[in-house]
Design a protein around this motif. Structure first.
Motif, PDB file in Angstrom:
ATOM      1  N   VAL A 217      -3.360 -28.013 -12.097  1.00 47.66           N
ATOM      2  CA  VAL A 217      -2.966 -29.411 -11.886  1.00 47.66           C
ATOM      3  C   VAL A 217      -1.447 -29.489 -11.726  1.00 47.66           C
ATOM      4  O   VAL A 217      -0.932 -30.172 -10.824  1.00 47.66           O
ATOM      5  CB  VAL A 217      -3.442 -30.296 -13.049  1.00 47.66           C
ATOM      6  N   ALA A 218      -0.721 -28.798 -12.602  1.00 48.36           N
ATOM      7  CA  ALA A 218       0.740 -28.781 -12.495  1.00 48.36           C
ATOM      8  C   ALA A 218       1.184 -28.145 -11.181  1.00 48.36           C
ATOM      9  O   ALA A 218       2.138 -28.604 -10.532  1.00 48.36           O
ATOM     10  CB  ALA A 218       1.330 -28.017 -13.683  1.00 48.36           C
ATOM     11  N   GLN A 219       0.499 -27.093 -10.780  1.00 50.23           N
ATOM     12  CA  GLN A 219       0.862 -26.415  -9.532  1.00 50.23           C
ATOM     13  C   GLN A 219       0.576 -27.280  -8.313  1.00 50.23           C
ATOM     14  O   GLN A 219       1.333 -27.251  -7.331  1.00 50.23           O
ATOM     15  CB  GLN A 219       0.107 -25.082  -9.448  1.00 50.23           C
ATOM     16  N   TYR A 220      -0.501 -28.068  -8.363  1.00 49.49           N
ATOM     17  CA  TYR A 220      -0.777 -28.946  -7.224  1.00 49.49           C
ATOM     18  C   TYR A 220       0.350 -29.958  -7.039  1.00 49.49           C
ATOM     19  O   TYR A 220       0.787 -30.221  -5.901  1.00 49.49           O
ATOM     20  CB  TYR A 220      -2.098 -29.696  -7.392  1.00 49.49           C
ATOM     21  N   LEU A 221       0.832 -30.535  -8.121  1.00 51.34           N
ATOM     22  CA  LEU A 221       1.899 -31.527  -8.014  1.00 51.34           C
ATOM     23  C   LEU A 221       3.139 -30.918  -7.361  1.00 51.34           C
ATOM     24  O   LEU A 221       3.794 -31.549  -6.521  1.00 51.34           O
ATOM     25  CB  LEU A 221       2.238 -32.069  -9.400  1.00 51.34           C
ATOM     26  N   ILE A 222       3.452 -29.677  -7.720  1.00 51.20           N
ATOM     27  CA  ILE A 222       4.627 -29.027  -7.123  1.00 51.20           C
ATOM     28  C   ILE A 222       4.385 -28.703  -5.662  1.00 51.20           C
ATOM     29  O   ILE A 222       5.225 -28.969  -4.793  1.00 51.20           O
ATOM     30  CB  ILE A 222       4.990 -27.754  -7.914  1.00 51.20           C
TER      31      ILE A 222
ATOM     32  N   TYR B 296     -14.441 -19.722 -20.300  1.00 46.90           N
ATOM     33  CA  TYR B 296     -15.171 -19.577 -19.043  1.00 46.90           C
ATOM     34  C   TYR B 296     -15.232 -20.871 -18.232  1.00 46.90           C
ATOM     35  O   TYR B 296     -15.139 -20.835 -16.995  1.00 46.90           O
ATOM     36  CB  TYR B 296     -16.593 -19.090 -19.310  1.00 46.90           C
ATOM     37  N   VAL B 297     -15.423 -22.027 -18.884  1.00 48.08           N
ATOM     38  CA  VAL B 297     -15.620 -23.275 -18.138  1.00 48.08           C
ATOM     39  C   VAL B 297     -14.808 -24.434 -18.713  1.00 48.08           C
ATOM     40  O   VAL B 297     -15.156 -25.600 -18.531  1.00 48.08           O
ATOM     41  CB  VAL B 297     -17.120 -23.661 -18.080  1.00 48.08           C
ATOM     42  N   ALA B 298     -13.704 -24.142 -19.405  1.00 43.52           N
ATOM     43  CA  ALA B 298     -12.802 -25.170 -19.947  1.00 43.52           C
ATOM     44  C   ALA B 298     -13.534 -26.178 -20.816  1.00 43.52           C
ATOM     45  O   ALA B 298     -13.175 -27.362 -20.868  1.00 43.52           O
ATOM     46  CB  ALA B 298     -12.071 -25.884 -18.809  1.00 43.52           C
ATOM     47  N   GLY B 299     -14.577 -25.737 -21.507  1.00 44.93           N
ATOM     48  CA  GLY B 299     -15.307 -26.620 -22.411  1.00 44.93           C
ATOM     49  C   GLY B 299     -16.134 -27.680 -21.715  1.00 44.93           C
ATOM     50  O   GLY B 299     -16.669 -28.570 -22.354  1.00 44.93           O
ATOM     51  N   ARG B 300     -16.259 -27.636 -20.394  1.00 43.85           N
ATOM     52  CA  ARG B 300     -16.997 -28.618 -19.586  1.00 43.85           C
ATOM     53  C   ARG B 300     -16.532 -30.053 -19.886  1.00 43.85           C
ATOM     54  O   ARG B 300     -17.334 -30.977 -19.992  1.00 43.85           O
ATOM     55  CB  ARG B 300     -18.513 -28.527 -19.833  1.00 43.85           C
ATOM     56  N   ARG B 301     -15.238 -30.250 -19.986  1.00 42.38           N
ATOM     57  CA  ARG B 301     -14.735 -31.601 -20.270  1.00 42.38           C
ATOM     58  C   ARG B 301     -13.502 -31.947 -19.434  1.00 42.38           C
ATOM     59  O   ARG B 301     -12.650 -32.722 -19.848  1.00 42.38           O
ATOM     60  CB  ARG B 301     -14.429 -31.759 -21.755  1.00 42.38           C
ATOM     61  N   VAL B 302     -13.422 -31.393 -18.223  1.00 48.32           N
ATOM     62  CA  VAL B 302     -12.309 -31.707 -17.331  1.00 48.32           C
ATOM     63  C   VAL B 302     -12.663 -32.946 -16.521  1.00 48.32           C
ATOM     64  O   VAL B 302     -13.660 -32.955 -15.800  1.00 48.32           O
ATOM     65  CB  VAL B 302     -12.017 -30.526 -16.372  1.00 48.32           C
ATOM     66  N   PRO B 303     -11.894 -34.044 -16.620  1.00 48.17           N
ATOM     67  CA  PRO B 303     -12.205 -35.262 -15.848  1.00 48.17           C
ATOM     68  C   PRO B 303     -12.223 -34.984 -14.351  1.00 48.17           C
ATOM     69  O   PRO B 303     -11.540 -34.078 -13.843  1.00 48.17           O
ATOM     70  CB  PRO B 303     -11.053 -36.208 -16.228  1.00 48.17           C
ATOM     71  N   ALA B 304     -13.005 -35.771 -13.616  1.00 46.74           N
ATOM     72  CA  ALA B 304     -13.212 -35.538 -12.185  1.00 46.74           C
ATOM     73  C   ALA B 304     -11.892 -35.537 -11.404  1.00 46.74           C
ATOM     74  O   ALA B 304     -11.690 -34.701 -10.520  1.00 46.74           O
ATOM     75  CB  ALA B 304     -14.162 -36.592 -11.618  1.00 46.74           C
ATOM     76  N   LEU B 305     -10.999 -36.490 -11.703  1.00 46.69           N
ATOM     77  CA  LEU B 305      -9.730 -36.572 -10.995  1.00 46.69           C
ATOM     78  C   LEU B 305      -8.930 -35.284 -11.143  1.00 46.69           C
ATOM     79  O   LEU B 305      -8.426 -34.727 -10.163  1.00 46.69           O
ATOM     80  CB  LEU B 305      -8.912 -37.755 -11.519  1.00 46.69           C
ATOM     81  N   TYR B 306      -8.823 -34.788 -12.379  1.00 52.74           N
ATOM     82  CA  TYR B 306      -8.018 -33.598 -12.624  1.00 52.74           C
ATOM     83  C   TYR B 306      -8.726 -32.337 -12.157  1.00 52.74           C
ATOM     84  O   TYR B 306      -8.074 -31.386 -11.715  1.00 52.74           O
ATOM     85  CB  TYR B 306      -7.663 -33.519 -14.114  1.00 52.74           C
ATOM     86  N   ASN B 307     -10.052 -32.323 -12.226  1.00 59.06           N
ATOM     87  CA  ASN B 307     -10.756 -31.177 -11.675  1.00 59.06           C
ATOM     88  C   ASN B 307     -10.603 -31.136 -10.155  1.00 59.06           C
ATOM     89  O   ASN B 307     -10.483 -30.059  -9.554  1.00 59.06           O
ATOM     90  CB  ASN B 307     -12.243 -31.216 -12.036  1.00 59.06           C
ATOM     91  N   GLY B 308     -10.595 -32.320  -9.513  1.00 55.92           N
ATOM     92  CA  GLY B 308     -10.342 -32.369  -8.076  1.00 55.92           C
ATOM     93  C   GLY B 308      -8.960 -31.852  -7.731  1.00 55.92           C
ATOM     94  O   GLY B 308      -8.777 -31.127  -6.750  1.00 55.92           O
ATOM     95  N   MET B 309      -7.976 -32.209  -8.555  1.00 55.18           N
ATOM     96  CA  MET B 309      -6.612 -31.742  -8.307  1.00 55.18           C
ATOM     97  C   MET B 309      -6.516 -30.233  -8.533  1.00 55.18           C
ATOM     98  O   MET B 309      -5.885 -29.497  -7.736  1.00 55.18           O
ATOM     99  CB  MET B 309      -5.639 -32.481  -9.235  1.00 55.18           C
TER     100      MET B 309
ATOM    101  N   ARG C 126     -22.552 -36.337 -12.278  1.00 51.43           N
ATOM    102  CA  ARG C 126     -21.840 -37.426 -11.614  1.00 51.43           C
ATOM    103  C   ARG C 126     -20.359 -37.079 -11.456  1.00 51.43           C
ATOM    104  O   ARG C 126     -19.759 -37.322 -10.407  1.00 51.43           O
ATOM    105  CB  ARG C 126     -21.997 -38.714 -12.409  1.00 51.43           C
ATOM    106  N   ASP C 127     -19.768 -36.487 -12.489  1.00 49.18           N
ATOM    107  CA  ASP C 127     -18.364 -36.090 -12.403  1.00 49.18           C
ATOM    108  C   ASP C 127     -18.168 -34.953 -11.395  1.00 49.18           C
ATOM    109  O   ASP C 127     -17.107 -34.865 -10.764  1.00 49.18           O
ATOM    110  CB  ASP C 127     -17.858 -35.649 -13.777  1.00 49.18           C
ATOM    111  N   ALA C 128     -19.157 -34.093 -11.249  1.00 47.15           N
ATOM    112  CA  ALA C 128     -19.054 -33.026 -10.245  1.00 47.15           C
ATOM    113  C   ALA C 128     -18.967 -33.621  -8.842  1.00 47.15           C
ATOM    114  O   ALA C 128     -18.170 -33.178  -8.007  1.00 47.15           O
ATOM    115  CB  ALA C 128     -20.248 -32.079 -10.357  1.00 47.15           C
TER     116      ALA C 128
END
Length: 676
Positions: free
Chosen positions: A216-221, A71-84, A401-403
């Motif tokens: 994240v992979a799709q954003y790069l493409i 449901y929430v990816a374990g609540r451990r996605v870093p801010a940079l990658y969650n932004g991407m 803070r990461d949000a």
């Protein structure tokens, strides 16, 4: 950042750097292969199937049976990658495919989409993201159920969220069908379901965990695919490979070209012919049903004459097809001929100058354009702050803070595309006006025929002079970006790259939307209301089954070729804005807001919005003649949002205040505690 989080961050950086380098290597390899004779058909297929295979691989590697991970990816996605990931989730087919086309046709007026969508993230950062992350849980209806004391508010939120997300996801799957049908060479309806398979592999097995790392992979493409063609085009036209900085000079030249085209005698003759056609159609509509009978009789007579005279088989077949396609009933004729009349009227007048703000023939028209610009910007802004599939992403960060940081990174990543979209529109229009218009129709480039088969390019030599005038060319706004590389004569590998980017944008958003719908149905309806004792395994089974059912239904609706992508997305924003924004904002910042106020406000805001759509949209038999203050249907949320705020405030003040437990929840959500 903890040691484990730091290790995860560095490892992700290595993985995605290698992934980006590999994708660039694939592009270079295909570019070289094209120079040595690799067929365009193979280039398109390699791009699409290789990228879908990568997304599927990430989905399989990220599969999970843990509820928190799903449901929430374990609540451990870093801010940079969650932004991407949020940027990819956000930059749907509407942004990637539709925005450049809208700016191409609307010019200055299309900037309402850019200002509204980017401004919405300011509202997300200030008003919602950190507080929803502080609340925790899994979904937006979770917050509504807890804040407004019960399942009633939760179920209203589920209905609104499913409705907005479904309209949105249909638009994405429609975009997938456009891309796959054009670049793989299969039927549009089949292409829709081929793309659906790519969507399901990512979201079905791993839920939010798989979707996050795939996005994240799709954003790069998609960002590579968006920037590369316009950078090449900028260098080709101006000699400077920075389109964002130099498209102003091309815009000036475009203004001169517009004056030249709009005053060209043959162009005026063509527009006069379209005006005459519109008048003829108006007459035929007014004379129904007799005019339909006359039309059918005349066409039958023509078919018989061609057969009697021994005309070529192709000519006879064309006449027979025209007879077969005639409306069967007066009501069908009225709808079909009115649509054709509106198209002819549109072609009978020159398009507005690209750089003119709020164009119109008189002051009333200019005032109406200005009002609609403001209304659309407002709706897109508050709609962004109310979209469940975007707000859900901020549940995945490790802390409040990461949000907040995640919203900053999201803004940065979408900025890269939105600051480029106006340049895309200007360069594409310049290429069409300077190289295509005025060409001999018999010698038009091959892409005209190939895109014509998909129904996105139409050419009619109405004055039979063999020369293409601007009014005789019709380009679907959803196709502008996809066909720009071919219009500009760039290598086909660039077209394949753009198709891969468009597919990434559509798939990433579709994944997030399908998760939102399935989570609402399985978590908020089944687990929270029907069976609170359900095991984790059963919850995941229900979620996956709902995901599959909704995906198939959405694909079927998309195969019916609904409205343009951007228009459907705009309606989704209006629905989300009117249903969620007032209830969420007042739920966080006004303690007196209570259950009955929120329920009444959400229903009233959503009801006004849906009523306005029915009143003004041609699909429901409405029209702008029923509009309030001349506001277009896409901006219907401009009435729903203030209605929602007003009803929540009034009803809350007339009914008992919230309980002490709810007041404590509001304090907990709003007060910081050690960065959490």
């Amino acid at each position: 950042m903890t040691r484990s989080a730091s290790v995860l961050f560095r490892r992700l950086g290595r993985y995605y750097l290698l992934y980006a380098a590999g994708f660039v290597g694939l592009v270079v390899f295909l570019a070289v292969a094209e120079r040595f004779g690799l067929a365009p058909r193979w280039i398109g297929q390699i791009f699409l199937f290789s990228t879908i295979a990568i997304y599927a691989l990430i989905g399989v590697m990220s599969r999970t049976s843990d509820v928190s991970e799903y449901y929430v990816a374990g609540r451990r996605v870093p801010a940079l990658y969650n932004g991407m990931a949020t940027a990819a989730d956000w930059m749907s087919a509407a942004s990637f495919i539709g925005l450049a086309g809208t700016l191409y046709y609307a010019g200055f007026e299309g900037l309402a989409f850019v200002t509204g969508w980017t401004g919405g993230y300011v509202l997300v950062a200030l008003l919602l993201a950190p507080f929803l992350r502080k609340f925790g849980e899994f979904t937006i209806p979770d917050f509504l159920g807890a804040r407004y004391e019960g399942h009633f508010a939760r179920m209203v939120g589920v209905f609104a969220g499913v409705l907005a997300s479904f309209v949105y996801v249909v638009a994405q799957i429609y975009g997938v069908g456009l891309i796959t049908s054009r670049f793989i060479g299969i039927e549009f309806e089949i292409g829709v379901f081929v793309g659906l398979a790519g969507i399901l592999v990512c979201s079905f097995l791993g839920g939010m965990r798989a979707v996050t790392w795939t996005q994240v992979a799709q954003y790069l493409i998609l960002i590579i695919a968006y920037l590369v063609p316009v950078v090449i085009l900028s260098y080709k036209v101006t000699g400077v490979p920075i389109p964002q900085a130099v498209y102003g000079t091309v815009l000036h030249d475009l203004g001169v070209k517009e004056v030249e085209l709009f005053t060209e005698p043959r162009e005026n003759d063509v527009r006069a012919l379209y005006r005459q056609r519109a008048d003829d159609l108006a007459r035929k509509i007014s004379e129904l049903p007799e005019s339909l009978a006359v039309e059918r009789q005349a066409q039958m007579q023509r078919v018989n004459e061609l057969r009697t005279q021994g005309a070529p088989a192709r000519e006879v077949a064309t006449a027979e097809r025209t007879l077969r396609d005639l409306p069967r009933t007066p009501d069908e004729a009225r709808v079909k001929w009115e649509r054709a009349r509106q198209e002819s009227l549109q072609r009978s007048v020159p398009p507005p100058p690209h750089a003119e703000a709020h164009p119109g023939p008189d002051q009333a028209s200019r005032d109406s354009a200005r009002l609609n610009f403001i209304a659309l910007s407002f709706v897109l802004m508050v709609g962004t702050a109310g979209l469940p599939h975007i707000l859900m992403r901020y549940y995945t960060t490790p802390s409040v803070r990461d949000a907040r940081r995640s919203v900053f990174w999201t803004l940065f990543f979408i900025f890269l595309l939105y600051v480029t979209a106006p340049a895309y529109a200007v360069f594409a229009k310049w290429e069409v006006y300077s190289t295509l218009i005025g060409s001999h129709i018999a010698s038009l480039p091959p892409w005209v025929a190939s895109w014509g088969k998909v129904g996105l390019v139409k050419i009619e030599d109405i004055n039979a002079d063999g020369i293409l005038q601007l009014a005789e060319l019709s380009l679907n706004s959803d196709a502008i970006l996809l066909l720009t590389p071919e219009i500009a004569g760039l290598p086909y590998v660039v077209s394949g790259l753009v198709a891969a980017g468009g597919l990434a944008a559509a798939l990433s958003t579709a994944d997030g939307l399908l998760l939102t719908i399935s989570h609402a149905l399985s978590h908020d309806v089944y687990y929270r209301v029907i069976n609170p004792e359900a095991s984790s395994q059963r919850r995941l089974v229900i979620t996956k089954s709902q995901l599959l059912v909704v995906a198939v239904i959405a694909a079927w609706v998309a195969s019916l070729r609904p409205d343009s992508i951007l228009f459907m997305v705009g309606l989704a924003f209006s629905i989300a804005a009117s249903a969620f924004f007032p209830a969420l904002v007042l739920g966080i910042f006004w303690k007196r807001a209570n259950k009955w106020g929120a329920i009444s406000g959400m229903i009233a805001g959503l009801g006004i919005t849906l009523l306005y759509i029915v009143r003004t949209h041609p699909f429901f038999g409405g029209g702008l003649g029923n509009a309030w203050f001349g506001i277009h249907p896409i901006s219907c949320g401009v009435f729903g949002v203030p209605t929602g705020f007003l009803v929540i405030v009034v009803v809350s003040l007339l009914t008992p205040p919230p309980s002490a437990a709810v007041l404590a929840l509001v304090d907990k959500v709003r007060l910081p505690d050690a960065g959490r």
